[in-house]
Design an enzyme around this catalytic site. Structure first.
Site, mmCIF file in Angstrom:
data_model
loop_
_atom_site.group_PDB
_atom_site.id
_atom_site.type_symbol
_atom_site.label_atom_id
_atom_site.label_comp_id
_atom_site.label_asym_id
_atom_site.label_seq_id
_atom_site.Cartn_x
_atom_site.Cartn_y
_atom_site.Cartn_z
ATOM 1 N N GLY A 158 -0.017 5.070 -9.159
ATOM 2 C CA GLY A 158 0.923 4.448 -10.096
ATOM 3 C C GLY A 158 2.209 5.204 -10.325
ATOM 4 O O GLY A 158 2.831 5.062 -11.381
ATOM 5 N N ASP B 181 4.809 -15.193 2.074
ATOM 6 C CA ASP B 181 3.442 -15.118 2.615
ATOM 7 C C ASP B 181 3.391 -14.373 3.947
ATOM 8 O O ASP B 181 2.326 -14.234 4.535
ATOM 9 C CB ASP B 181 2.779 -16.499 2.695
ATOM 10 N N HIS C 160 7.787 -1.135 -0.335
ATOM 11 C CA HIS C 160 7.067 -0.764 0.887
ATOM 12 C C HIS C 160 7.670 0.531 1.443
ATOM 13 O O HIS C 160 8.886 0.686 1.490
ATOM 14 C CB HIS C 160 7.175 -1.888 1.925
ATOM 15 N N ARG D 2 -11.275 -14.307 -1.467
ATOM 16 C CA ARG D 2 -9.893 -14.107 -1.914
ATOM 17 C C ARG D 2 -9.489 -15.145 -2.960
ATOM 18 O O ARG D 2 -8.777 -14.849 -3.916
ATOM 19 C CB ARG D 2 -8.948 -14.178 -0.699
ATOM 20 N N ARG E 134 -3.532 -5.287 -1.753
ATOM 21 C CA ARG E 134 -4.304 -6.460 -1.340
ATOM 22 C C ARG E 134 -3.379 -7.458 -0.671
ATOM 23 O O ARG E 134 -2.242 -7.657 -1.135
ATOM 24 C CB ARG E 134 -4.958 -7.169 -2.543
ATOM 25 N N ILE E 135 -3.877 -8.073 0.381
ATOM 26 C CA ILE E 135 -3.105 -9.142 1.018
ATOM 27 C C ILE E 135 -3.258 -10.396 0.165
ATOM 28 O O ILE E 135 -4.362 -10.703 -0.305
ATOM 29 C CB ILE E 135 -3.611 -9.369 2.452
ATOM 30 N N LEU E 136 -2.152 -11.078 -0.064
ATOM 31 C CA LEU E 136 -2.147 -12.234 -0.968
ATOM 32 C C LEU E 136 -1.997 -13.524 -0.179
ATOM 33 O O LEU E 136 -1.263 -13.572 0.816
ATOM 34 C CB LEU E 136 -0.999 -12.074 -1.969
HETATM 35 C C1 GAR Z 1 3.867 3.682 -2.394
HETATM 36 O O1 GAR Z 1 4.281 4.564 -1.390
HETATM 37 C C2 GAR Z 1 4.173 2.251 -2.027
HETATM 38 O O2 GAR Z 1 5.384 2.113 -1.334
HETATM 39 C C3 GAR Z 1 3.003 1.909 -1.138
HETATM 40 O O3 GAR Z 1 1.904 2.467 -1.800
HETATM 41 C C4 GAR Z 1 2.338 3.653 -2.485
HETATM 42 C C5 GAR Z 1 1.871 3.561 -3.912
HETATM 43 O O4 GAR Z 1 2.152 4.754 -4.598
HETATM 44 N N1 GAR Z 1 2.878 0.493 -0.957
HETATM 45 C C6 GAR Z 1 2.522 -0.078 0.191
HETATM 46 O O5 GAR Z 1 2.205 0.560 1.185
HETATM 47 C C7 GAR Z 1 2.519 -1.595 0.181
HETATM 48 N N2 GAR Z 1 2.531 -2.127 1.496
HETATM 49 P P1 GAR Z 1 2.160 4.781 -6.180
HETATM 50 O O6 GAR Z 1 0.821 4.178 -6.624
HETATM 51 O O7 GAR Z 1 2.258 6.224 -6.535
HETATM 52 O O8 GAR Z 1 3.318 3.962 -6.669
#
Ligand code: GAR
Length: 217
Positions: A12, A142, A109, A65, A91-93
């Site tokens: 988080g 999507d 991302h 899902r 999770r894939i939506l």
């Molecule tokens: C982050 O690096 C975010 O970009 C990635 O998960 C991490 C969460 O970190 N998200 C993905 O890979 C989505 N495809 P956090 O819980 O410390 O924010």
């Protein structure tokens, strides 16, 4: 004030960056809820310590899902959010879920999309020998890890980087980028124009590429 709901799966830190920015008045919004698909996600405790309503919807407790997303939708809609932020939500939506929140759900991302959608972005970037890596905030469609790009931040790949070092440098940029994008959304500054997003200010459009992000040593 825009109403924000943040979806997480893990530590988080991007969620925390938003909470800090909201608390500091940098985002004209309020985080009305944090939802995790993992009850043990560290981010749930952080949000709840800060007085934000949290709910865990463990995807493993649902047979498929569709039923998971049904519960997720109910948990989101109770907040009547203006914006849903996927901040490390892994999770894939389904198309039906994504369509329900079209134009009001964004994702962060850890790569410069459309390069490296999916997992293990940092080790894949290192394996390819790229010199520039980074992160992207985009509206969710999507098509997983695609969708109209709001903003990107680039960071250098250093000679002695391993995936951990590179991930840490990207993460710092993520926090900045996500706060900026959420701030623009809340200020009504984002216009989706087909596959592209325009970020407007008083005098027209701005180019929201954050490069280099500060303090990248
Ligand atoms: C982050 O690096 C975010 O970009 C990635 O998960 C991490 C969460 O970190 N998200 C993905 O890979 C989505 N495809 P956090 O819980 O410390 O924010």
């Amino acid at each position: 004030m825009k109403r924000l709901v943040i979806l997480i799966s893990g530590r988080g830190s991007n969620m925390t960056a938003i909470l800090d920015a909201v608390g500091g008045g940098k985002i004209a919004g309020e985080v009305t809820g944090v939802i995790s698909n993992r009850p043990d996600a560290a981010g749930v405790a952080i949000a709840s310590d800060r007085g934000v309503a949290t709910v865990s919807i463990d995807h493993r407790a649902y047979p498929d899902r569709e039923t998971f997303e049904h519960a997720l939708t109910a948990a989101i809609d109770v907040h009547a959010p203006d914006l849903i932020v996927l901040a490390g939500f892994m999770r894939i939506l389904s198309a039906a879920f994504v369509d329900r929140y079209a134009g009001r759900m964004i994702n962060i991302h850890p790569s410069l999309l459309p390069s490296y959608p999916g997992l293990d972005t940092h080790s894949r970037a290192l394996a390819d020998g790229v010199r520039i890596h980074g992160c992207t905030v985009h509206f969710v469609t999507d098509d997983v890890d695609h969708g109209p790009i709001i903003a990107q931040a680039a960071v250098p790949v250093r000679n002695d980087d391993d995936a951990t070092a590179l991930a840490a440098r990207v993460l710092e940029a993520e926090h900045q980028l996500l706060v900026a994008a959420v701030g623009w959304f809340c200020a009504g500054r984002l216009v989706i124009d087909g596959a592209r997003v325009r970020v407007k200010n008083e005098s027209g459009d701005v180019v929201p590429l954050i490069v280099p992000a500060p303090d990248l040593s």
